[in-house]
Design a protein around this motif. Sequence first.
Motif, PDB file in Angstrom:
ATOM      1  N   ASN A  77       0.808  -1.186   0.182  1.00 21.24           N
ATOM      2  CA  ASN A  77       0.025  -0.102  -0.007  1.00 21.24           C
ATOM      3  C   ASN A  77       0.993   1.141   0.063  1.00 21.24           C
ATOM      4  O   ASN A  77       0.481   2.367  -0.461  1.00 21.24           O
ATOM      5  N   SER A  78       2.189   1.393   0.348  1.00 21.14           N
ATOM      6  CA  SER A  78       2.910   2.173   0.293  1.00 21.14           C
ATOM      7  C   SER A  78       4.456   1.721   0.279  1.00 21.14           C
ATOM      8  O   SER A  78       4.838   0.350   0.357  1.00 21.14           O
ATOM      9  N   GLU A  79       5.395   2.451   0.024  1.00 19.85           N
ATOM     10  CA  GLU A  79       6.713   2.185  -0.113  1.00 19.85           C
ATOM     11  C   GLU A  79       7.299   1.547   1.230  1.00 19.85           C
ATOM     12  O   GLU A  79       8.043   0.659   1.251  1.00 19.85           O
ATOM     13  N   ASP A  80       6.808   1.799   2.344  1.00 22.56           N
ATOM     14  CA  ASP A  80       7.061   1.423   3.670  1.00 22.56           C
ATOM     15  C   ASP A  80       6.551  -0.294   3.890  1.00 22.56           C
ATOM     16  O   ASP A  80       7.185  -0.761   4.860  1.00 22.56           O
ATOM     17  N   ASP A  81       5.702  -0.548   2.871  1.00 24.26           N
ATOM     18  CA  ASP A  81       5.330  -2.063   3.120  1.00 24.26           C
ATOM     19  C   ASP A  81       6.560  -2.958   2.449  1.00 24.26           C
ATOM     20  O   ASP A  81       6.271  -4.261   2.635  1.00 24.26           O
ATOM     21  N   TYR A  82       7.183  -2.618   1.451  1.00 25.03           N
ATOM     22  CA  TYR A  82       8.175  -3.327   0.775  1.00 25.03           C
ATOM     23  C   TYR A  82       8.955  -4.396   1.645  1.00 25.03           C
ATOM     24  O   TYR A  82       8.850  -5.692   1.187  1.00 25.03           O
ATOM     25  N   ILE A  83       9.585  -3.823   2.504  1.00 21.23           N
ATOM     26  CA  ILE A  83      10.721  -4.752   3.064  1.00 21.23           C
ATOM     27  C   ILE A  83       9.623  -5.827   3.884  1.00 21.23           C
ATOM     28  O   ILE A  83       9.981  -6.970   4.372  1.00 21.23           O
ATOM     29  N   LYS A  84       8.607  -5.224   4.802  1.00 22.63           N
ATOM     30  CA  LYS A  84       7.827  -5.880   5.552  1.00 22.63           C
ATOM     31  C   LYS A  84       7.104  -6.757   4.943  1.00 22.63           C
ATOM     32  O   LYS A  84       7.038  -8.095   5.526  1.00 22.63           O
ATOM     33  N   ASN A  85       6.560  -6.888   3.634  1.00 18.28           N
ATOM     34  CA  ASN A  85       6.179  -7.839   3.081  1.00 18.28           C
ATOM     35  C   ASN A  85       6.997  -8.840   2.404  1.00 18.28           C
ATOM     36  O   ASN A  85       6.738 -10.095   2.598  1.00 18.28           O
ATOM     37  N   LEU A  86       8.197  -8.459   2.174  1.00 21.51           N
ATOM     38  CA  LEU A  86       9.105  -9.364   1.545  1.00 21.51           C
ATOM     39  C   LEU A  86       9.503 -10.254   2.640  1.00 21.51           C
ATOM     40  O   LEU A  86       9.617 -11.495   2.501  1.00 21.51           O
ATOM     41  N   GLU A  87       9.963  -9.882   3.781  1.00 26.29           N
ATOM     42  CA  GLU A  87      10.346 -10.316   4.860  1.00 26.29           C
ATOM     43  C   GLU A  87       9.400 -11.449   5.537  1.00 26.29           C
ATOM     44  O   GLU A  87       9.557 -12.342   5.999  1.00 26.29           O
ATOM     45  N   THR A  88       8.039 -11.064   5.568  1.00 26.75           N
ATOM     46  CA  THR A  88       6.802 -11.838   5.861  1.00 26.75           C
ATOM     47  C   THR A  88       6.740 -13.404   5.248  1.00 26.75           C
ATOM     48  O   THR A  88       6.432 -14.317   5.686  1.00 26.75           O
ATOM     49  N   LEU A  89       7.247 -13.065   3.822  1.00 26.68           N
ATOM     50  CA  LEU A  89       7.399 -14.135   3.161  1.00 26.68           C
ATOM     51  C   LEU A  89       8.345 -14.887   3.457  1.00 26.68           C
ATOM     52  O   LEU A  89       8.336 -16.397   3.420  1.00 26.68           O
ATOM     53  N   ALA A  90       9.506 -14.297   3.135  1.00 33.19           N
ATOM     54  CA  ALA A  90      10.873 -15.023   3.465  1.00 33.19           C
ATOM     55  C   ALA A  90      11.110 -15.929   4.644  1.00 33.19           C
ATOM     56  O   ALA A  90      11.516 -16.941   4.714  1.00 33.19           O
ATOM     57  N   LYS A  91      10.515 -15.199   5.839  1.00 37.00           N
ATOM     58  CA  LYS A  91      10.813 -16.099   7.212  1.00 37.00           C
ATOM     59  C   LYS A  91       9.916 -17.361   7.019  1.00 37.00           C
ATOM     60  O   LYS A  91      10.176 -18.209   7.799  1.00 37.00           O
ATOM     61  N   GLN A  92       8.836 -17.479   6.154  1.00 38.08           N
ATOM     62  CA  GLN A  92       8.298 -18.667   6.234  1.00 38.08           C
ATOM     63  C   GLN A  92       8.755 -19.980   5.693  1.00 38.08           C
ATOM     64  O   GLN A  92       8.680 -20.970   5.698  1.00 38.08           O
ATOM     65  N   LYS A  93       9.892 -19.637   4.572  1.00 41.77           N
ATOM     66  CA  LYS A  93      10.964 -20.626   4.049  1.00 41.77           C
ATOM     67  C   LYS A  93      10.074 -21.790   3.402  1.00 41.77           C
ATOM     68  O   LYS A  93      10.426 -22.907   3.698  1.00 41.77           O
ATOM     69  N   LYS A  94       9.034 -21.163   2.546  1.00 48.52           N
ATOM     70  CA  LYS A  94       8.178 -22.337   1.987  1.00 48.52           C
ATOM     71  C   LYS A  94       8.214 -21.895   0.534  1.00 48.52           C
ATOM     72  O   LYS A  94       7.515 -22.906  -0.264  1.00 48.52           O
ATOM     73  N   TYR A  95       8.695 -20.838   0.198  1.00 47.79           N
ATOM     74  CA  TYR A  95       8.438 -20.472  -1.266  1.00 47.79           C
ATOM     75  C   TYR A  95       9.623 -20.728  -2.128  1.00 47.79           C
ATOM     76  O   TYR A  95      10.728 -20.602  -1.996  1.00 47.79           O
ATOM     77  N   LYS A  96       9.298 -21.249  -3.353  1.00 48.09           N
ATOM     78  CA  LYS A  96      10.090 -21.728  -4.292  1.00 48.09           C
ATOM     79  C   LYS A  96      10.899 -20.217  -4.817  1.00 48.09           C
ATOM     80  O   LYS A  96      11.850 -20.426  -5.211  1.00 48.09           O
ATOM     81  N   VAL A  97      10.017 -19.597  -5.072  1.00 44.10           N
ATOM     82  CA  VAL A  97      10.832 -17.988  -5.496  1.00 44.10           C
ATOM     83  C   VAL A  97       9.585 -17.107  -4.938  1.00 44.10           C
ATOM     84  O   VAL A  97       8.443 -17.185  -5.025  1.00 44.10           O
ATOM     85  N   ILE A  98      10.073 -15.892  -4.624  1.00 41.51           N
ATOM     86  CA  ILE A  98       9.394 -14.791  -4.206  1.00 41.51           C
ATOM     87  C   ILE A  98       9.597 -13.590  -5.423  1.00 41.51           C
ATOM     88  O   ILE A  98      10.659 -13.238  -5.430  1.00 41.51           O
ATOM     89  N   ILE A  99       8.259 -13.307  -5.854  1.00 41.11           N
ATOM     90  CA  ILE A  99       8.563 -12.284  -6.912  1.00 41.11           C
ATOM     91  C   ILE A  99       8.349 -10.911  -6.405  1.00 41.11           C
ATOM     92  O   ILE A  99       7.192 -10.744  -6.068  1.00 41.11           O
TER      93      ILE A  99
END
Length: 412
Positions: A77-99
């Motif tokens: 929703n804003s540039e402040d979400d970029y790191i938060k969103n990417l890290e939320t996904l990365a820490k789950q360690k389940k994605y073959k790739v995050i785009i």
Amino acid sequence: MKKSVLAVFLVGLLALSVFASGCIGGGGEEKEAKAGAIAIVYDVGGRGDLSFNDMAYIGASKAAKDFNLELVELQSNSEDDYIKNLETLAKQKKYKVIIAVGFMMTDAVKAVADKYPDQKFAIIDGYVPDKPNVMSILFKENEGSALAGALAGLIAANDGKNKVGIVLGMEIPVLYKFEAGYRFGVKWAEDYYKQKTGKDVNIDVLYQYTGSFNDAAKGKAAAQAQLQQGAWVIYQVAGGTGLGVFDAVKEVLDSQGKKMGPPFAIGVDSAQDWIKPGVIIASMMKRVDVGVYNAVKAAVEGTFKGGIVELGLKDNGVGLSTVDDVMAMFNSLPEETQKKKLQELGFNSKEELQQYLENTRKQVPDWIWQAVDELKQKIISGEIKVPAPMDKDGIEKVRQAKTWQEMEKLAS
């Protein structure tokens, strides 16, 4: 574009997943065991822009279906979400790739990729050349935009006009490539027209950066100003903001009692011609869907490599839309949505829509389409090189060049 029209589109193309708590889960049939998961983080323009982000979704959803993967989506929703969103996904360690979709996420991807070195990332339009877990998917927008410029310039010259326009979103390096390519194509058109007719033409390029990718009112205002100054064709390079360009051109046609241009608009990213048939002569397709799909395929098949992947005319990564491209985009909508859209547009069938699109293109002489294809072939063969500036100094040099040959010298 009116919100009601946009809503219909979203119900169709984008209804394959459900918005919830900032996350859109699109796993398809729950009964079927999935072979893994992929994730996508959208830029602030978001889904429903009918161009860049939506093309990324199409590629990701096709890959999820083809490889039996769960697809998880997060909206920024804003540039402040970029790191938060990417890290939320990365820490789950389940994605073959995050785009990550968009240049604006470059720094966030760098930071999160360092923190999670075992997680694969792909970024659209971001330049991250030196991380083994980050694939940077870039496009030669300059090449596709050169075709848009050639088309615009030849239409204007043939109709005795001397101005074309381009309305852009935020002033970021990737958009300089669009602008440079468009200017190159216009200058090439001047030269081609003189050789064909013996007449000198000098076509001005009116341009405006609106500072936004999701404000149609700004796009409309920018286009209205250019139309009032005499722009005969306007290329929109502004995501959702650019939808307002189509509205502005349609209003001019309506005021003249015309159903088809000129004046014309040129769409961007996806085959947008169907959004306002008769108004949009063609679209510069940026195949973000191809880039996303290829990244997922590489991650699934174990061939994923960090570094730069660049897609141009030769790779079908960019190019002008054909009527077949437009109908393929339309046919990707669910049946019910297609029916609603046809009704809104005033057509009784898809065949009527296709015929209308073909008739729109007939407003432009065949020799112009052939000339644009000639330029395309020369770019593919390497005979002609189009500049791709990535900074203010570079784009200024392109703006000041008097011929396409001068511009070509700026191509690295």
